[in-house]
Motif scaffolding. Structure first.
Motif, PDB file in Angstrom:
ATOM      1  N   GLY A  93       3.187  -3.543  17.049  1.00  0.00           N
ATOM      2  CA  GLY A  93       4.074  -2.554  16.441  1.00  0.00           C
ATOM      3  C   GLY A  93       5.251  -3.159  15.722  1.00  0.00           C
ATOM      4  O   GLY A  93       5.152  -4.216  15.075  1.00  0.00           O
ATOM      5  N   GLU A  94       6.375  -2.498  15.863  1.00  0.00           N
ATOM      6  CA  GLU A  94       7.571  -2.804  15.080  1.00  0.00           C
ATOM      7  C   GLU A  94       8.385  -3.943  15.694  1.00  0.00           C
ATOM      8  O   GLU A  94       9.497  -3.750  16.183  1.00  0.00           O
ATOM      9  CB  GLU A  94       8.425  -1.536  14.942  1.00  0.00           C
ATOM     10  CG  GLU A  94       7.741  -0.409  14.192  1.00  0.00           C
ATOM     11  CD  GLU A  94       7.370  -0.811  12.774  1.00  0.00           C
ATOM     12  OE1 GLU A  94       8.205  -1.499  12.130  1.00  0.00           O
ATOM     13  OE2 GLU A  94       6.277  -0.458  12.320  1.00  0.00           O
ATOM     14  N   VAL A  95       7.799  -5.126  15.670  1.00  0.00           N
ATOM     15  CA  VAL A  95       8.514  -6.346  16.035  1.00  0.00           C
ATOM     16  C   VAL A  95       8.275  -7.356  14.910  1.00  0.00           C
ATOM     17  O   VAL A  95       7.369  -7.201  14.084  1.00  0.00           O
ATOM     18  CB  VAL A  95       8.045  -6.918  17.389  1.00  0.00           C
ATOM     19  CG1 VAL A  95       8.451  -6.008  18.540  1.00  0.00           C
ATOM     20  CG2 VAL A  95       6.533  -7.137  17.394  1.00  0.00           C
ATOM     21  N   GLN A  96       9.092  -8.403  14.893  1.00  0.00           N
ATOM     22  CA  GLN A  96       9.010  -9.351  13.787  1.00  0.00           C
ATOM     23  C   GLN A  96       7.722 -10.168  13.826  1.00  0.00           C
ATOM     24  O   GLN A  96       7.123 -10.445  12.784  1.00  0.00           O
ATOM     25  CB  GLN A  96      10.233 -10.297  13.833  1.00  0.00           C
ATOM     26  CG  GLN A  96      11.574  -9.596  13.692  1.00  0.00           C
ATOM     27  CD  GLN A  96      11.751  -8.968  12.321  1.00  0.00           C
ATOM     28  OE1 GLN A  96      11.096  -9.343  11.356  1.00  0.00           O
ATOM     29  NE2 GLN A  96      12.654  -7.993  12.238  1.00  0.00           N
ATOM     30  N   ARG A  97       7.253 -10.549  15.019  1.00  0.00           N
ATOM     31  CA  ARG A  97       6.054 -11.387  15.134  1.00  0.00           C
ATOM     32  C   ARG A  97       5.120 -10.815  16.210  1.00  0.00           C
ATOM     33  O   ARG A  97       5.138 -11.260  17.359  1.00  0.00           O
ATOM     34  CB  ARG A  97       6.432 -12.831  15.484  1.00  0.00           C
ATOM     35  CG  ARG A  97       7.255 -13.544  14.420  1.00  0.00           C
ATOM     36  CD  ARG A  97       7.393 -15.029  14.755  1.00  0.00           C
ATOM     37  NE  ARG A  97       8.068 -15.218  16.024  1.00  0.00           N
ATOM     38  CZ  ARG A  97       9.382 -15.293  16.180  1.00  0.00           C
ATOM     39  NH1 ARG A  97      10.169 -15.205  15.102  1.00  0.00           N
ATOM     40  NH2 ARG A  97       9.923 -15.471  17.364  1.00  0.00           N
ATOM     41  N   GLY A 146      10.591 -12.150  18.259  1.00  0.00           N
ATOM     42  CA  GLY A 146      11.499 -12.240  17.121  1.00  0.00           C
ATOM     43  C   GLY A 146      12.411 -11.063  16.939  1.00  0.00           C
ATOM     44  O   GLY A 146      13.107 -10.975  15.910  1.00  0.00           O
ATOM     45  N   GLY A 147      12.438 -10.116  17.879  1.00  0.00           N
ATOM     46  CA  GLY A 147      13.306  -8.953  17.777  1.00  0.00           C
ATOM     47  C   GLY A 147      12.622  -7.774  17.111  1.00  0.00           C
ATOM     48  O   GLY A 147      11.473  -7.846  16.656  1.00  0.00           O
ATOM     49  N   LEU A 148      13.324  -6.656  17.067  1.00  0.00           N
ATOM     50  CA  LEU A 148      12.802  -5.406  16.522  1.00  0.00           C
ATOM     51  C   LEU A 148      12.998  -5.335  15.021  1.00  0.00           C
ATOM     52  O   LEU A 148      13.882  -5.980  14.449  1.00  0.00           O
ATOM     53  CB  LEU A 148      13.499  -4.221  17.196  1.00  0.00           C
ATOM     54  CG  LEU A 148      13.366  -4.117  18.723  1.00  0.00           C
ATOM     55  CD1 LEU A 148      14.274  -3.022  19.263  1.00  0.00           C
ATOM     56  CD2 LEU A 148      11.923  -3.842  19.124  1.00  0.00           C
ATOM     57  N   THR A 149      12.168  -4.527  14.376  1.00  0.00           N
ATOM     58  CA  THR A 149      12.347  -4.227  12.962  1.00  0.00           C
ATOM     59  C   THR A 149      13.275  -3.022  12.821  1.00  0.00           C
ATOM     60  O   THR A 149      13.493  -2.269  13.790  1.00  0.00           O
ATOM     61  CB  THR A 149      10.995  -3.922  12.298  1.00  0.00           C
ATOM     62  OG1 THR A 149      10.462  -2.712  12.860  1.00  0.00           O
ATOM     63  CG2 THR A 149      10.014  -5.064  12.524  1.00  0.00           C
ATOM     64  N   PRO A 150      13.821  -2.766  11.646  1.00  0.00           N
ATOM     65  CA  PRO A 150      14.706  -1.587  11.470  1.00  0.00           C
ATOM     66  C   PRO A 150      14.002  -0.268  11.727  1.00  0.00           C
ATOM     67  O   PRO A 150      14.662   0.729  12.040  1.00  0.00           O
ATOM     68  CB  PRO A 150      15.160  -1.710  10.005  1.00  0.00           C
ATOM     69  CG  PRO A 150      15.029  -3.163   9.690  1.00  0.00           C
ATOM     70  CD  PRO A 150      13.854  -3.641  10.457  1.00  0.00           C
ATOM     71  N   ILE A 155       5.552  -0.933  20.210  1.00  0.00           N
ATOM     72  CA  ILE A 155       6.776  -0.324  19.684  1.00  0.00           C
ATOM     73  C   ILE A 155       6.384   0.459  18.436  1.00  0.00           C
ATOM     74  O   ILE A 155       6.081  -0.144  17.395  1.00  0.00           O
ATOM     75  CB  ILE A 155       7.845  -1.377  19.340  1.00  0.00           C
ATOM     76  CG1 ILE A 155       8.064  -2.332  20.517  1.00  0.00           C
ATOM     77  CG2 ILE A 155       9.138  -0.705  18.923  1.00  0.00           C
ATOM     78  CD1 ILE A 155       8.647  -1.688  21.733  1.00  0.00           C
ATOM     79  N   PRO A 156       6.370   1.803  18.486  1.00  0.00           N
ATOM     80  CA  PRO A 156       5.926   2.571  17.315  1.00  0.00           C
ATOM     81  C   PRO A 156       7.059   2.717  16.292  1.00  0.00           C
ATOM     82  O   PRO A 156       8.237   2.514  16.609  1.00  0.00           O
ATOM     83  CB  PRO A 156       5.552   3.919  17.921  1.00  0.00           C
ATOM     84  CG  PRO A 156       6.479   4.057  19.084  1.00  0.00           C
ATOM     85  CD  PRO A 156       6.691   2.666  19.634  1.00  0.00           C
ATOM     86  N   PRO A 157       6.713   3.071  15.060  1.00  0.00           N
ATOM     87  CA  PRO A 157       7.767   3.417  14.096  1.00  0.00           C
ATOM     88  C   PRO A 157       8.344   4.793  14.410  1.00  0.00           C
ATOM     89  O   PRO A 157       7.728   5.596  15.112  1.00  0.00           O
ATOM     90  CB  PRO A 157       7.017   3.411  12.759  1.00  0.00           C
ATOM     91  CG  PRO A 157       5.605   3.730  13.117  1.00  0.00           C
ATOM     92  CD  PRO A 157       5.372   3.102  14.470  1.00  0.00           C
ATOM     93  N   ARG A 158       9.510   5.090  13.867  1.00  0.00           N
ATOM     94  CA  ARG A 158      10.164   6.369  14.151  1.00  0.00           C
ATOM     95  C   ARG A 158       9.350   7.507  13.546  1.00  0.00           C
ATOM     96  O   ARG A 158       9.113   7.540  12.330  1.00  0.00           O
ATOM     97  CB  ARG A 158      11.577   6.390  13.581  1.00  0.00           C
ATOM     98  CG  ARG A 158      12.337   7.695  13.826  1.00  0.00           C
ATOM     99  CD  ARG A 158      13.763   7.580  13.358  1.00  0.00           C
ATOM    100  NE  ARG A 158      14.482   6.601  14.145  1.00  0.00           N
ATOM    101  CZ  ARG A 158      15.040   6.853  15.331  1.00  0.00           C
ATOM    102  NH1 ARG A 158      14.954   8.071  15.852  1.00  0.00           N
ATOM    103  NH2 ARG A 158      15.673   5.919  15.991  1.00  0.00           N
ATOM    104  N   PRO A 159       8.910   8.475  14.377  1.00  0.00           N
ATOM    105  CA  PRO A 159       8.108   9.586  13.850  1.00  0.00           C
ATOM    106  C   PRO A 159       8.999  10.634  13.193  1.00  0.00           C
ATOM    107  O   PRO A 159      10.204  10.716  13.449  1.00  0.00           O
ATOM    108  CB  PRO A 159       7.419  10.136  15.095  1.00  0.00           C
ATOM    109  CG  PRO A 159       8.365   9.821  16.207  1.00  0.00           C
ATOM    110  CD  PRO A 159       9.045   8.531  15.846  1.00  0.00           C
TER     111      PRO A 159
END
Length: 669
Positions: A423-427, A447-451, A550-554
């Motif tokens: 999901g929404e992580v850098q790597r 690598g942390g979360l994406t925006p 980690i899903p994207p914001r719905p």
């Protein structure tokens, strides 16, 4: 005077001898002329062995049965093989399936007391046999009846024909010598070494070959032939070898006298006699000649190391004696070869491990368990450290068990964790983390979360949780199935004419519902207490095999179940659950609005029963509950119109109490 037949036979031999001598003088003159002129105008001389067989022998097979045609022979072979297969299939184990009672009984009947004792310690999955027993397992021979009459006769009389005669083999009386000559003279002769140790070549005479090594046979014959002929080439080899009588005694399956080939060895004689009996030794085979011990052979040298240096050739009247069995020790567990081995004095635990091919890849290489026979009633097991106690002396009846490392589970605090992040992580990918890692450490490793990450909807799937959920889910389905069955056999008091049809339809609907519920696959989701506005995951310890998504914001809310228009609707900030239901047309007439529930993105379930106290109401009671992006709103059917008992079970709670996703809920629509 003698008998007339004897006199006639003597006269016949004299005539034959006279003709041969005359032909010999003629051939000799031709050969000398050819040698003097270095040419052979009449072609190569053909040497022919006189036919000394009785003239009536040609008709001796007149009454013999006609040979089988190829099709008849093939049919007989197939019939006999089919019968053998049918007899063996009943006792042949099938891989992957447990043994039948007959197969277990057949196995036990072939085992000794110690083998049965070890078999109980191992279980029925692996057959425990004495090491070397496979060598004595007879193969299914070709049916004797399908051989042609001539083949049967030759099989009974010719004995063993060796395809490879060792160079140091000594030719002796009874061997067949094949002599091929070409050039100025030609001959294809098969000659038997007579009692004087000679073979007789036409025109050449007797040649002494007894006592000659096979490697020197060609030169010995050529030296004699060269005295008569010139300009030729010669090749000598051995054909059918003589048979010798030997004796196999001691602890063997079938002791007695055997007629074997002169190339037979100790191992050949042992196999001929069926091998050692249950009380016979594989490691104490003696060769006795003329009343004296001339050699011993340890069959383990051949089986374990391929060493046949002690397997000596047999001579006539030799005795192969099989001694009694020595101490037996069983090696089982995580080793490359599980079997019962026979030990010699002085052999230790290390020697036993080498016999078993060493430890397997899954074994604990630091220790083994030793179960002494004399302490079996006390249940005492000794542990031997490896390699420190490799020189441990073993006793007959001991069971050495190599321990398995795969089946052991390390404590969680000592295990490295293999975790997958999607999901929404850098790597995104799989990561190996230290034993005490948490979800925050997983996010850092990725690598942390994406925006676009939506922490509130994070999904953590865990195998240990899935196994527990599946067990509870199956138990709930069995209870529900039992309740449906009780409802069908206990109808209401008020019956109508179409009750049988109604009961049948009700039963079919219940069966379809149970089948659909059983098809649902649980994911093992761990419901985490996360706030809708959270920016980080809780410090929850991870387990090996965890999967974090980690899903994207719905931007939508799903409305399913008994509503007028199911689907996904755009999320409106500040809207309540009832507002989202009204966008779908609201509950239908057959809906059970009082049982509606909301499955949040973080896996938490909010039920209308938490906000209403009555059983019969048309409101969902969720007007005061704010909707969240990613919510799934579900309105079930009103089951009270079928039966109050079914509504009492509230079967829909079976689904949302385990945190199933919207896709699984939609499949029940």
């Amino acid at each position: 005077m003698g008998h007339p037949r004897t006199r006639n036979r003597t006269v016949g031999w004299l005539k034959t001898l006279a003709m041969a001598m005359a032909a010999g003088l003629c051939l000799q003159s031709l050969a000398v002329a050819a040698d003097d002129n270095e040419t052979n105008p009449v072609g190569p001389v053909r040497l022919v062995v006189p036919n000394r067989l009785n003239n009536n022998s040609a008709g001796s097979d007149a009454n013999a049965p006609a040979p089988l045609t190829p099709s008849e022979r093939e049919k007989v072979i197939q019939q006999q093989q089919q019968m053998l297969l049918q007899q063996q299939m009943l006792l042949q184990p099938i891989p992957g399936q447990p043994l039948t009672r007959e197969q277990l009984a057949a196995r036990a009947a072939q085992q000794t007391e110690f083998e049965r004792y070890v078999q109980r310690a191992v279980g029925d999955d692996v057959e425990i046999r004495r090491f070397g027993a496979e060598l004595m397992t007879p193969v299914v021979p070709q049916p004797y009846e399908v051989l042609q009459p001539s083949a049967r006769q030759s099989q009974a009389s010719m004995g063993e024909i060796s395809s490879q005669v060792p160079s140091d083999y000594v030719v002796t009386v009874g061997d067949e010598v094949i002599v091929n000559i070409w050039g100025a003279v030609e001959a294809d002769l098969r000659l038997i070494v007579d009692r004087s140790g000679r073979i007789t070549i036409p025109r050449v005479g007797p040649v002494l070959v007894a006592g000659v090594r096979y490697a020197d046979l060609n030169s010995a014959i050529e030296q004699r032939v060269s005295q008569v002929f010139r300009n030729y080439r010669l090749n000598a080899s051995l054909g059918k070898l003589r048979s010798i009588r030997i004796y196999v005694t001691g602890f063997t399956q079938k002791p007695g006298a055997y007629t074997v080939s002169s190339l037979s060895t100790i191992v050949n004689a042992m196999i001929q006699a069926g091998g050692p009996s249950a009380s016979g030794s594989f490691r104490n085979l003696e060769l006795r000649r003329g009343g004296k011990l001339v050699g011993t052979f340890d069959l383990y040298d051949l089986l374990l190391r391929g060493d046949r240096s002690g397997d000596r050739l047999l001579q006539a009247d030799d005795v192969v004696h099989i001694g009694p069995i020595g101490p037996q020790v069983a090696l089982i567990g995580s080793v490359n070869r599980q079997a019962i081995f026979e030990l010699k004095p002085g052999e230790t635990l290390n020697d036993l491990m080498l016999m078993g091919g060493g430890l397997s890849a899954a074994a604990d290489r630091g220790r083994v368990a030793v179960e002494p026979m004399d302490k079996r009633n006390d249940g005492r097991v000794m542990e031997a450290k490896l390699p420190q106690q490799g020189n441990l002396a073993l006793q007959g009846g001991d069971i050495v068990r190599a321990l398995n490392l795969i089946d052991t589970v390390l404590p969680q605090y000592r295990q490295n964790k293999r975790v997958r992040v999607d999901g929404e992580v850098q790597r995104p990918g799989e990561y190996i983390l230290p034993p005490n890692s948490t979800l925050s450490d997983v996010i850092k490793a990725a690598g942390g979360l994406t925006p676009a990450a939506f922490i509130y909807g994070s999904e953590l799937n865990r195998e240990s949780v899935r196994v527990a959920q599946q067990a509870q889910y199956e138990r709930a389905l069995r209870d529900l199935e039992g309740e449906f069955a009780r409802v069908q056999v206990m109808p209401k008091a008020s019956v109508t004419a179409d009750d049988p049809t109604v009961q049948s339809n009700r039963g079919q609907a219940s069966s379809r519902l149970i089948d659909r519920l059983r098809a649902v696959k649980l994911t093992g989701r761990v419901v985490m207490q996360i706030a809708p506005t959270a920016t980080s995951l809780p410090d929850l310890a991870v387990e090996d095999g965890d999967r974090l998504t980690i899903p994207p914001r719905p931007t939508t809310v799903g409305v399913w179940g008994s509503v007028y228009n199911t689907g996904s609707y755009a999320f409106a900030p500040g809207a309540s659950v009832d507002d989202m239901l009204r966008m779908a047309g609201g509950p239908t007439r057959g809906a059970d609005a009082s049982s509606a529930f909301v499955l949040r993105a973080n896996g938490v379930v909010v039920s209308s029963r938490q906000y209403t106290s009555g059983w019969f109401t048309s409101s969902t009671g969720l007007s005061s509950v704010s909707a969240q992006p990613g919510d799934t709103i579900f309105v079930p059917e009103d089951l009270t119109k079928v039966t109050l008992r079914q509504d009492a079970k509230e079967w829909t709670q079976i689904l949302y109490q385990f945190g199933l996703g919207a896709a699984a809920l939609k499949s029940l629509k």
